[in-house]
Scaffold this motif. Sequence first.
Motif, PDB file in Angstrom:
ATOM      1  N   LEU A 107       0.894  -1.038   0.204  1.00 14.44           N
ATOM      2  CA  LEU A 107      -0.116  -0.034   0.045  1.00 14.44           C
ATOM      3  C   LEU A 107       0.785   1.303   0.088  1.00 14.44           C
ATOM      4  N   ARG A 108       1.801   1.488   0.879  1.00 16.14           N
ATOM      5  CA  ARG A 108       2.663   2.327   1.047  1.00 16.14           C
ATOM      6  C   ARG A 108       3.620   2.715  -0.480  1.00 16.14           C
ATOM      7  N   ALA A 109       3.811   1.566  -1.124  1.00 15.19           N
ATOM      8  CA  ALA A 109       4.506   1.692  -2.230  1.00 15.19           C
ATOM      9  C   ALA A 109       3.772   2.077  -3.324  1.00 15.19           C
ATOM     10  N   THR A 110       2.625   2.001  -3.273  1.00 10.94           N
ATOM     11  CA  THR A 110       1.462   2.260  -4.476  1.00 10.94           C
ATOM     12  C   THR A 110       1.378   3.822  -4.289  1.00 10.94           C
ATOM     13  N   GLY A 111       1.136   4.175  -2.878  1.00  7.04           N
ATOM     14  CA  GLY A 111       1.072   5.545  -2.448  1.00  7.04           C
ATOM     15  C   GLY A 111       2.218   6.544  -2.985  1.00  7.04           C
ATOM     16  N   ALA A 112       3.343   6.003  -2.580  1.00 10.07           N
ATOM     17  CA  ALA A 112       4.675   6.752  -2.763  1.00 10.07           C
ATOM     18  C   ALA A 112       4.881   6.677  -4.649  1.00 10.07           C
ATOM     19  N   ALA A 113       4.401   5.707  -5.334  1.00 10.39           N
ATOM     20  CA  ALA A 113       4.446   5.603  -6.680  1.00 10.39           C
ATOM     21  C   ALA A 113       3.570   6.721  -7.329  1.00 10.39           C
ATOM     22  N   LEU A 114       2.506   6.955  -6.790  1.00 16.19           N
ATOM     23  CA  LEU A 114       1.545   7.888  -7.359  1.00 16.19           C
ATOM     24  C   LEU A 114       2.223   9.314  -7.120  1.00 16.19           C
ATOM     25  N   ALA A 115       2.596   9.512  -5.849  1.00 18.01           N
ATOM     26  CA  ALA A 115       3.205  10.759  -5.633  1.00 18.01           C
ATOM     27  C   ALA A 115       4.385  11.063  -6.352  1.00 18.01           C
ATOM     28  N   ALA A 116       5.299  10.083  -6.562  1.00 23.94           N
ATOM     29  CA  ALA A 116       6.535  10.132  -7.463  1.00 23.94           C
ATOM     30  C   ALA A 116       6.065  10.569  -8.940  1.00 23.94           C
ATOM     31  N   LEU A 117       5.079   9.676  -9.247  1.00 24.75           N
ATOM     32  CA  LEU A 117       4.569   9.924 -10.624  1.00 24.75           C
ATOM     33  C   LEU A 117       3.851  11.513 -10.941  1.00 24.75           C
ATOM     34  N   GLY A 118       3.130  11.935 -10.017  1.00 30.33           N
ATOM     35  CA  GLY A 118       2.794  13.461 -10.019  1.00 30.33           C
ATOM     36  C   GLY A 118       4.069  14.382  -9.996  1.00 30.33           C
ATOM     37  N   ASP A 119       5.171  14.019  -9.289  1.00 32.89           N
ATOM     38  CA  ASP A 119       6.258  15.082  -9.163  1.00 32.89           C
ATOM     39  C   ASP A 119       6.908  14.897 -10.696  1.00 32.89           C
ATOM     40  N   VAL A 120       6.820  13.465 -11.350  1.00 29.99           N
ATOM     41  CA  VAL A 120       7.356  13.548 -12.548  1.00 29.99           C
ATOM     42  C   VAL A 120       6.515  14.307 -13.715  1.00 29.99           C
ATOM     43  N   LEU A 121       5.554  14.085 -13.648  1.00 32.47           N
ATOM     44  CA  LEU A 121       4.398  14.669 -14.726  1.00 32.47           C
ATOM     45  C   LEU A 121       4.239  16.092 -14.575  1.00 32.47           C
ATOM     46  N   THR A 122       4.550  16.765 -13.183  1.00 35.03           N
ATOM     47  CA  THR A 122       4.495  18.296 -13.149  1.00 35.03           C
ATOM     48  C   THR A 122       5.901  18.926 -13.150  1.00 35.03           C
ATOM     49  N   LEU A 123       6.726  17.972 -13.015  1.00 31.48           N
ATOM     50  CA  LEU A 123       8.142  18.643 -12.879  1.00 31.48           C
ATOM     51  C   LEU A 123       8.161  19.595 -11.682  1.00 31.48           C
ATOM     52  N   ARG A 124       7.394  19.490 -10.547  1.00 33.81           N
ATOM     53  CA  ARG A 124       7.050  20.288  -9.583  1.00 33.81           C
ATOM     54  C   ARG A 124       8.528  20.696  -8.737  1.00 33.81           C
ATOM     55  N   ASN A 125       9.382  19.873  -8.716  1.00 30.43           N
ATOM     56  CA  ASN A 125      10.584  20.396  -7.961  1.00 30.43           C
ATOM     57  C   ASN A 125      11.494  21.378  -8.877  1.00 30.43           C
ATOM     58  N   LEU A 126      11.145  21.422 -10.307  1.00 35.93           N
ATOM     59  CA  LEU A 126      11.933  22.440 -11.135  1.00 35.93           C
ATOM     60  C   LEU A 126      11.245  23.949 -10.936  1.00 35.93           C
ATOM     61  N   GLY A 127      10.228  23.872 -10.161  1.00 34.28           N
ATOM     62  CA  GLY A 127       9.500  25.252  -9.914  1.00 34.28           C
ATOM     63  C   GLY A 127      10.273  25.867  -8.850  1.00 34.28           C
ATOM     64  N   GLY A 128      11.099  25.190  -7.874  1.00 35.94           N
ATOM     65  CA  GLY A 128      11.626  25.814  -6.861  1.00 35.94           C
ATOM     66  C   GLY A 128      10.724  26.342  -5.668  1.00 35.94           C
ATOM     67  N   GLY A 129       9.530  26.067  -5.716  1.00 30.53           N
ATOM     68  CA  GLY A 129       8.670  26.671  -4.656  1.00 30.53           C
ATOM     69  C   GLY A 129       7.865  27.921  -5.218  1.00 30.53           C
ATOM     70  N   GLY A 130       7.900  28.140  -6.761  1.00 31.57           N
ATOM     71  CA  GLY A 130       7.330  29.239  -7.402  1.00 31.57           C
ATOM     72  C   GLY A 130       8.041  30.036  -8.057  1.00 31.57           C
ATOM     73  N   HIS A 131       9.448  30.298  -7.326  1.00 33.36           N
ATOM     74  CA  HIS A 131      10.480  31.393  -8.068  1.00 33.36           C
ATOM     75  C   HIS A 131      11.272  30.772  -8.940  1.00 33.36           C
ATOM     76  N   GLY A 132      11.246  29.347  -9.199  1.00 29.13           N
ATOM     77  CA  GLY A 132      12.228  29.134 -10.207  1.00 29.13           C
ATOM     78  C   GLY A 132      13.686  28.351  -9.782  1.00 29.13           C
ATOM     79  N   CYS A 133      14.260  28.243 -10.727  1.00 31.19           N
ATOM     80  CA  CYS A 133      15.826  27.965 -10.363  1.00 31.19           C
ATOM     81  C   CYS A 133      16.619  28.864 -10.910  1.00 31.19           C
TER      82      CYS A 133
END
Length: 369
Positions: free
Chosen positions: A183-209
Amino acid sequence: MPSAETLAEARRSLEICNACRYCEGFCAVFPAMERRRAFSDGELEYLAHLCHNCRGCYFACQYAPPHPFNLTLPRVFAELRLEGVAERARPPALRRLFARNGLAAALGLAGAIAVVFLLTALFAGPEALFGVHPVRPGSYYEVIPHALLAWPVGLVAVAALVAIGLGLVDFWRGCGTALHTPLRATGAALAALGDVLTLRNLGGGGHGCNDIDEAFSTTRRRLHHFLFYGFLLGILATTLAWIESLLGHPTPYPFFSAPVLAGTASGAAMLIGAGGMLWLHLAADPAPSAPGQLAPDLAMLGLLAAAAASGLLLLALRATSAMGTMLAIHLGCVLALFALAPYSRLAHGLYRAAALWRNALEARAGKGR
Ligand code: SF4
Ligand code: SF4
């Protein structure tokens, strides 16, 4: 495994960061680092792939050069990623060729494959290669036989996926002990997929890199989106064309058909993404970059741009005498892209997805807290 010197420098840097912790809100690397007191070789690589190279911790760091600590975390992580991905890739001969001169290897390989296709097409006579072929089902195969067109691309793509997959398994084992219930692996995989599809981390919290220098920008994130979704659209176009051929409708297809529309959107998006990323790489302050990183990155971006541009040109010129030549060049670029993928930034994308999954698992397990 990366070299002992690179691992030692990464360990030294992270031990300083773990005492300092000034950058702990910058990205996922610092919370993951703080879950540990010591770093195994595999964990160092995991943290390196969790880094998305925003360079924020370099421009903020009070221990960056000329401080005697000489700390440049983005560069150390880039070296770890470069060495780790390349060392796991097979066969070693191609790896050495790409490491020595990525751009020459990429363009040389694409050119050599294109020449092989051109020579093969010439066997059918100059008229087949340089003649004007009406755009009708199967006309590409009048230039290059279907078996020669489909099998090499399929086999090289499968070989590249197997090579990257074996490396990923090795990387995952090195990350540390298993932390997951299903269950934990599935939830984590969905969270990681969300990160990959939105490239959220490259947003740097909104102000960018820090794409180029100390100034913040979201350009890199936008260009990554063009490249990433362009690549996915390319896979969609190939899949749709494959289904059409199974239904007895061989390529080429009319402009207003699903495979061509998806392929055209893919080519345009990849050209914008790869072209923009090439410019960013050349304009960026080189201080936080690994010295050996620029050449392979430029090579892969150049090859992606060449594959996209040759695909669009093939579409534009398919009713002319240039069709045969463009088809051979496009196939050469695509095959070289797949052949070199296990050594390049393309493979890092999959390692990064695995690192994000691992990070989501750790966060859910409350590791070390
Ligand atoms: S990069 Fe520098 S400022 Fe940031 S946590 Fe590490 S030592 Fe501290
Ligand atoms: S370069 Fe950016 S993503 Fe990488 S460790 Fe530093 S702050 Fe995190």
